[in-house]
Design a protein around this motif. Structure first.
Motif, mmCIF file in Angstrom:
data_model
loop_
_atom_site.group_PDB
_atom_site.id
_atom_site.type_symbol
_atom_site.label_atom_id
_atom_site.label_comp_id
_atom_site.label_asym_id
_atom_site.label_seq_id
_atom_site.Cartn_x
_atom_site.Cartn_y
_atom_site.Cartn_z
ATOM 1 N N TRP A 23 47.116 48.294 42.361
ATOM 2 C CA TRP A 23 45.878 48.953 42.777
ATOM 3 C C TRP A 23 44.660 48.584 41.936
ATOM 4 O O TRP A 23 43.556 48.473 42.488
ATOM 5 C CB TRP A 23 46.086 50.464 42.834
ATOM 6 C CG TRP A 23 47.017 50.825 43.950
ATOM 7 C CD1 TRP A 23 48.297 51.271 43.847
ATOM 8 C CD2 TRP A 23 46.753 50.708 45.356
ATOM 9 N NE1 TRP A 23 48.859 51.454 45.093
ATOM 10 C CE2 TRP A 23 47.930 51.120 46.044
ATOM 11 C CE3 TRP A 23 45.658 50.297 46.100
ATOM 12 C CZ2 TRP A 23 48.018 51.137 47.429
ATOM 13 C CZ3 TRP A 23 45.742 50.308 47.487
ATOM 14 C CH2 TRP A 23 46.911 50.729 48.133
ATOM 15 N N PRO A 24 44.763 48.405 40.612
ATOM 16 C CA PRO A 24 43.577 47.940 39.879
ATOM 17 C C PRO A 24 43.078 46.587 40.389
ATOM 18 O O PRO A 24 41.870 46.393 40.581
ATOM 19 C CB PRO A 24 44.076 47.852 38.430
ATOM 20 C CG PRO A 24 45.179 48.844 38.356
ATOM 21 C CD PRO A 24 45.851 48.778 39.687
ATOM 22 N N LEU A 25 43.997 45.655 40.626
ATOM 23 C CA LEU A 25 43.606 44.352 41.156
ATOM 24 C C LEU A 25 43.095 44.487 42.583
ATOM 25 O O LEU A 25 42.088 43.858 42.961
ATOM 26 C CB LEU A 25 44.802 43.397 41.104
ATOM 27 C CG LEU A 25 44.575 41.969 41.622
ATOM 28 C CD1 LEU A 25 43.467 41.279 40.827
ATOM 29 C CD2 LEU A 25 45.870 41.168 41.549
ATOM 30 N N GLY A 26 43.770 45.302 43.381
ATOM 31 C CA GLY A 26 43.334 45.494 44.763
ATOM 32 C C GLY A 26 41.950 46.106 44.849
ATOM 33 O O GLY A 26 41.158 45.745 45.729
ATOM 34 N N TYR A 287 33.814 40.110 38.509
ATOM 35 C CA TYR A 287 34.657 38.937 38.250
ATOM 36 C C TYR A 287 35.347 39.044 36.885
ATOM 37 O O TYR A 287 36.502 38.616 36.733
ATOM 38 C CB TYR A 287 33.830 37.653 38.339
ATOM 39 C CG TYR A 287 33.628 37.175 39.744
ATOM 40 C CD1 TYR A 287 34.712 36.872 40.563
ATOM 41 C CD2 TYR A 287 32.349 37.019 40.282
ATOM 42 C CE1 TYR A 287 34.528 36.444 41.863
ATOM 43 C CE2 TYR A 287 32.163 36.584 41.592
ATOM 44 C CZ TYR A 287 33.259 36.303 42.367
ATOM 45 O OH TYR A 287 33.080 35.875 43.667
ATOM 46 N N LEU A 288 34.663 39.608 35.907
ATOM 47 C CA LEU A 288 35.300 39.814 34.599
ATOM 48 C C LEU A 288 36.453 40.802 34.711
ATOM 49 O O LEU A 288 37.492 40.633 34.056
ATOM 50 C CB LEU A 288 34.266 40.306 33.587
ATOM 51 C CG LEU A 288 33.252 39.266 33.087
ATOM 52 C CD1 LEU A 288 32.201 39.938 32.206
ATOM 53 C CD2 LEU A 288 33.952 38.145 32.323
ATOM 54 N N MET A 289 36.296 41.817 35.535
ATOM 55 C CA MET A 289 37.380 42.767 35.773
ATOM 56 C C MET A 289 38.567 42.079 36.444
ATOM 57 O O MET A 289 39.735 42.347 36.107
ATOM 58 C CB MET A 289 36.882 43.929 36.634
ATOM 59 C CG MET A 289 35.879 44.837 35.945
ATOM 60 S SD MET A 289 35.071 45.996 37.090
ATOM 61 C CE MET A 289 36.476 46.888 37.745
ATOM 62 N N LEU A 290 38.281 41.187 37.389
ATOM 63 C CA LEU A 290 39.341 40.428 38.064
ATOM 64 C C LEU A 290 40.117 39.580 37.065
ATOM 65 O O LEU A 290 41.357 39.580 37.056
ATOM 66 C CB LEU A 290 38.716 39.546 39.151
ATOM 67 C CG LEU A 290 39.641 38.541 39.844
ATOM 68 C CD1 LEU A 290 40.725 39.263 40.635
ATOM 69 C CD2 LEU A 290 38.838 37.621 40.759
ATOM 70 N N GLY A 355 47.253 33.512 45.818
ATOM 71 C CA GLY A 355 47.247 33.665 44.368
ATOM 72 C C GLY A 355 47.245 35.122 43.957
ATOM 73 O O GLY A 355 47.990 35.531 43.056
ATOM 74 N N ALA A 356 46.420 35.945 44.625
ATOM 75 C CA ALA A 356 46.368 37.374 44.302
ATOM 76 C C ALA A 356 47.703 38.047 44.607
ATOM 77 O O ALA A 356 48.163 38.917 43.856
ATOM 78 C CB ALA A 356 45.242 38.047 45.083
ATOM 79 N N GLY A 357 48.349 37.641 45.703
ATOM 80 C CA GLY A 357 49.646 38.200 46.049
ATOM 81 C C GLY A 357 50.713 37.870 45.018
ATOM 82 O O GLY A 357 51.569 38.701 44.700
ATOM 83 N N ILE A 358 50.669 36.658 44.488
ATOM 84 C CA ILE A 358 51.628 36.263 43.450
ATOM 85 C C ILE A 358 51.425 37.109 42.196
ATOM 86 O O ILE A 358 52.386 37.553 41.560
ATOM 87 C CB ILE A 358 51.492 34.764 43.139
ATOM 88 C CG1 ILE A 358 51.975 33.932 44.332
ATOM 89 C CG2 ILE A 358 52.285 34.387 41.888
ATOM 90 C CD1 ILE A 358 51.741 32.445 44.185
ATOM 91 N N LEU A 359 50.166 37.357 41.826
ATOM 92 C CA LEU A 359 49.894 38.236 40.682
ATOM 93 C C LEU A 359 50.481 39.624 40.909
ATOM 94 O O LEU A 359 51.088 40.219 40.007
ATOM 95 C CB LEU A 359 48.387 38.336 40.443
ATOM 96 C CG LEU A 359 47.682 37.137 39.818
ATOM 97 C CD1 LEU A 359 46.186 37.402 39.718
ATOM 98 C CD2 LEU A 359 48.251 36.814 38.445
ATOM 99 N N MET A 360 50.303 40.156 42.120
ATOM 100 C CA MET A 360 50.838 41.476 42.422
ATOM 101 C C MET A 360 52.356 41.480 42.389
ATOM 102 O O MET A 360 52.983 42.455 41.948
ATOM 103 C CB MET A 360 50.328 41.935 43.786
ATOM 104 C CG MET A 360 48.834 42.221 43.816
ATOM 105 S SD MET A 360 48.286 42.835 45.423
ATOM 106 C CE MET A 360 46.529 43.115 45.105
#
Length: 371
Positions: A23-26, A287-290, A355-360
């Motif tokens: 959720w933080p990334l989402g 972007y820094l948060m990402l 890429g985001a899915g792999i991180l999750m």
């Protein structure tokens, strides 16, 4: 008396489908996409279908992200070699049978036109993360040399299309894995010296349009109505935004269509003109948060493979943002790199969503291991 099964609430039934998300990334990705919709509705006012297609791209990227988030890192590790091999085979097929558009052979027809080089943006760090996982206790000069070859093969094939921008993105994604695997600083220094010494050779091997981009970066006013037009108009748009910006939908440079490719590569110029320095600071914070969340996932990863892959994907996000903002601001040559999760485009969104899915997936399965 037979017991009647207890009916689960809708919330409990839907919960397994959403627990895959970090959720933080989402939340960060949601903020970027909302910002994209806002600025796209302004920048794409002359393109009625552009906003609708962008929302479609969001949904497609969301679907890809959800699927990737459900794939365990162990499965990704097993798929690393086949995906990389298929990607290289497709690049070779492009070199032999590819479709030529605008003087470049980058596409392959398989019922629809595909651009295999996009696969390598994820396949290359995936392959290198698998490689270093297998040699976790044997990282030496030979290991780093083999890893460099794994990066050079797709880089050369993509650069010959020619597509130097994508080739550099693939090379940087591979470099991040090698660096995070423990590449010595002496090697980095040696690579820097060797790269500087090879600049004359590299200059002679570049295509004419690539050399023109470099010269335009140095002095865009040398051809203000030609090669330098993009940079000059972009800088005017950014500068005219001032501190607070001109306001939503009031950017004259974009409204009068002076800013080229204003919904794709140069979307940041439109954003800067309308929302100014304050808006840019807000975007940089997102972007820094990402990047911070991605690095946190990488730091907490349970094994070498997950740590290297998460770190490389996070740095890919950083590279996308840095290169796009740099080229739009006139400090880097113009290359075809979109602003991540904001610029219009389907292929880039699929790659970024993957890429985001792999991180999750890495974050989710770390939690499962701990429990």
């Amino acid at each position: 008396m037979a017991r009647i099964p207890e009916r689960r609430s809708l919330r409990r039934r839907l919960r397994p489908y959403f627990t895959v998300f970090d959720w933080p990334l989402g939340l960060v990705l949601f903020m970027l996409m909302i910002t994209s919709v806002i600025i796209m509705s302004s920048a794409g006012a002359e393109f009625p279908d552009r906003l609708e297609h962008q929302i479609r791209n969001f949904l497609l990227a969301f679907a890809v992200m959800w699927v990737a988030a459900n794939v365990p890192p162990q499965m990704l590790m097993r798929l690393a070699v086949p995906i990389y091999t298929v990607g290289i085979a497709l690049l070779i097929a492009v070199a032999m049978f590819g479709i030529i558009k605008k003087g470049a052979r980058r596409w392959l027809y398989v019922g629809v036109d595909i651009q295999p080089s996009e696969i390598l943006k994820i396949a290359t760090p995936l392959m290198l993360a698998w490689y270093f996982q297998q040699r976790a206790n044997a990282n030496n000069w030979k290991s780093f040399l083999i890893a460099a070859v794994l990066v050079l093969v797709p880089f050369i094939l993509i650069a010959k299309q020619p597509d130097l921008g994508t080739a550099l993105m693939v090379a940087s994604s591979g470099f991040y894995v090698i660096f995070l695997a423990g590449l010595p600083w002496k090697a980095l220094l040696g690579m820097g010296i060797a790269g500087a010494a090879a600049l004359p050779i590299g200059w002679s091997m570049m295509h004419d349009y690539q050399r023109e981009r470099v010269m335009t970066l140095i002095d865009p006013t040398s051809d203000p109505l030609g090669k330098g037009f993009h940079i000059i108009q972009s800088e005017i748009a950014i500068g005219s935004g001032g501190m607070m910006g001109k306001g939503y939908g009031k950017g004259t440079q974009s409204y009068l269509e002076f800013v080229p490719e204003q919904t794709t590569d140069f979307l940041f110029a439109v954003y800067s003109e309308e929302f100014g320095l304050i808006g840019n600071c807000f975007l940089l914070i997102i972007y820094l948060m990402l990047i911070a969340r991605g690095m946190m996932i990488a730091a907490n990863a349970p094994n070498t493979f997950s740590r290297l892959l998460a770190g490389a994907i996070t740095m890919i996000f950083f590279t996308y943002a840095f290169v796009n903002m740099g080229m739009v601001s006139g400090i880097l040559p113009v290359v075809g790199v979109p602003l991540p999760f904001m610029s219009y485009g389907g292929t880039a969104f699929i790659t970024l969503g993957l890429g985001a899915g792999i991180l999750m997936s890495i974050q989710r399965h770390r939690k499962l291991v701990q429990t």
